[in-house]
Design a protein around this motif. Structure first.
Motif, PDB file in Angstrom:
ATOM      1  N   THR A   1       5.118 -35.820 -28.678  1.00  0.00           N
ATOM      2  CA  THR A   1       4.667 -37.227 -29.257  1.00  0.00           C
ATOM      3  C   THR A   1       6.739 -37.768 -30.048  1.00  0.00           C
ATOM      4  OG1 THR A   1       2.543 -37.405 -29.340  1.00  0.00           O
ATOM      5  CG2 THR A   1       3.669 -39.143 -30.145  1.00  0.00           C
TER       6      THR A   1
ATOM      7  N   GLN B   1      -3.729 -34.693 -26.936  1.00  0.00           N
ATOM      8  CA  GLN B   1      -2.491 -33.872 -25.912  1.00  0.00           C
ATOM      9  C   GLN B   1      -1.156 -35.501 -25.409  1.00  0.00           C
ATOM     10  OE1 GLN B   1      -1.753 -31.510 -24.655  1.00  0.00           O
ATOM     11  NE2 GLN B   1      -3.378 -29.759 -25.523  1.00  0.00           N
ATOM     12  N   PRO B   2      -0.693 -35.416 -25.488  1.00  0.00           N
ATOM     13  CA  PRO B   2       0.822 -33.860 -25.512  1.00  0.00           C
ATOM     14  C   PRO B   2       0.468 -33.598 -27.260  1.00  0.00           C
ATOM     15  CG  PRO B   2       1.740 -36.008 -25.109  1.00  0.00           C
ATOM     16  CD  PRO B   2       0.805 -36.811 -25.590  1.00  0.00           C
ATOM     17  N   GLY B   3       0.255 -34.242 -28.066  1.00  0.00           N
ATOM     18  CA  GLY B   3       0.764 -33.066 -29.643  1.00  0.00           C
ATOM     19  C   GLY B   3       1.342 -33.532 -29.731  1.00  0.00           C
TER      20      GLY B   3
END
Ligand code: PLP
Length: 409
Positions: free
Chosen positions: A360, A354-356
């Protein structure tokens, strides 16, 4: 309305990242591009342009005087034409000479020139596969392999490179991916973008799988001159090895000398004699239909390969330096890591789920830094970013502060 082939029906909608980058560029905003992989745009040494100048070449008198197969001299003019399916003997000798500097002895009779590694892949798919057949490709791995196979009507099936072994090769995973229509296994050594070099044991196990299933082994070695550290038991080329399966080693000027625009690559054919000779005989027809490598670059090849070590040394200094800067910039308690690797032109970062990846990358773009998400390379089981280590130290250093900030946020 004309009908077009399914194989050319590629999706055309730009992904959110290219949209965001294009929008940023249209607004004239600066971008620190850590997705730049063009070796001619990052201030690395280029060869003497006289190498492509016929007059200068005549004066230089290359060590393998350029001739066609009948021995007729081409030194008189680069405009003379010798239609040689596998390339000029002098240029094929130059490739064999380059391979000998890497400690292997091969015959130039087993060297085939093509315009690019991509073209060589296309020739090998034509040689080995009928439409609908499959080839096995590494995942994570070089995304163009899917495209090149698809354009020949060939399907790819991924075999996973386990992250626990630093994305090394697991011959059992390769074997498990084989189906009734599999014709070949593709290996990229060292991996793009993982930078993992194949180990002797991995190669032997893989060649054994290929031999047992009657598959050819295609080894893409375009990055194999670029090891950042020394290590034992690493394979740098499969050319010239007594392996039990039909073997193709692919490389070319695009990476070896950093000259993708010159359009010259090569493949070395090896393996059991009868298979090798049949492959060469059939490849001759495939190559004869294209005759695609230009005469001037073939005449310049020995000089271009003599320049390669200078380029390689500068590139290695660049990627080693940038990698050290990246590792040094990582806070001790960071939730992200630089994935261990031993060579190549990229660095892989493992980042939090997260946020992945995409979020990102978009955040980084908004902060003025472009990197690639792991899904471009079919990473599985985690979130990753891929950074080019080619940019100048100034660009790379300037990108590190926003990178660290956004990864910490
Ligand atoms: C693994 C790999 N193979 C081949 C190529 C392309 O080589 P060429 O320019 O000779 O087609 C690339 C280019 O990035 C690559 O990453």
């Amino acid at each position: 309305m004309s009908r077009f082939s399914l194989r050319t029906a590629f999706p055309r909608t730009p992904n959110p990242l290219s949209q965001a980058a294009a929008e940023r560029q249209s607004r004239g905003l600066p971008l620190l591009d850590l997705a730049e992989t063009n070796p001619t745009r990052v201030g690395l040494p280029l060869p003497d342009p006289d190498l492509l100048n016929p007059g200068a070449q005549r004066i230089r008198a290359p060590s393998h005087p350029p001739t066609d197969a009948d021995g007729a001299s081409l030194a008189a003019s680069p405009f003379l034409y010798a239609p040689e399916p596998f390339g000029l003997p002098s240029a094929r000798e130059a490739v064999a000479g380059y391979l000998s500097t890497r400690g292997v002895s091969v015959s130039s009779a087993h060297v085939v020139l093509a315009a690019s590694t991509s073209e060589a892949y296309g020739w090998l798919f034509k040689l080995l596969c009928d439409p609908g057949d499959t080839v096995l490709v590494p995942a994570p791995g070089y995304p163009l392999l899917d495209v090149l196979a698809r354009l020949e009507g060939v399907h790819t099936r991924p075999y996973r490179l386990p992250s626990v072994h630093g994305f090394g090769l697991d011959a059992a995973a390769v074997e498990a991916a084989i189906d009734a229509r599999t014709r070949a296994v593709l290996v990229v050594n060292p991996g793009n973008p993982t930078g993992h070099f194949l180990h002797e044991g991995e190669l032997q196990a893989l060649a054994d799988v290929c031999a047992r299933h009657g598959l050819a082994l295609l080894c893409d070695e375009v990055f194999s001159d670029f090891a950042w550290d020394t290590g034992t038991g690493r394979v740098t080329t499969v050319a010239g090895r007594p392996l039990p399966c039909l073997t193709f080693a692919l490389s070319g000027l695009s990476k070896v000398a950093g000259l993708p625009g010159l359009k010259l690559s090569w493949l070395h054919v090896g393996g059991p004699t009868s298979l090798r000779d049949e492959a060469l005989a059939r490849l001759e027809d495939v190559a004869d239909a294209a005759l695609s490598v230009g005469t001037p670059v073939q005449l310049a090849l020995s000089g271009l390969l003599a320049h390669a070590p200078r380029f390689q040394q500068a590139l290695l200094e660049r990627v080693k330096g940038n990698r050290e800067r990246l590792v040094a910039a990582r806070p001790e308690d960071a939730a992200w890591d630089v994935v261990p690797a031993h060579g190549g032109w990229s660095a892989v970062l493992r980042i939090p789920l997260q946020p992945g990846e995409e979020a990102t990358c978009l955040r980084l773009l908004a902060a003025g830094v472009r990197v690639q998400p792991g899904y471009f390379y079919d990473f599985g089981g985690g979130a990753y970013l891929v950074l080019s280590l080619l940019p100048t130290p100034e660009v790379f250093t300037a990108a590190l502060a926003p990178l660290v900030r956004e990864l910490t946020a």
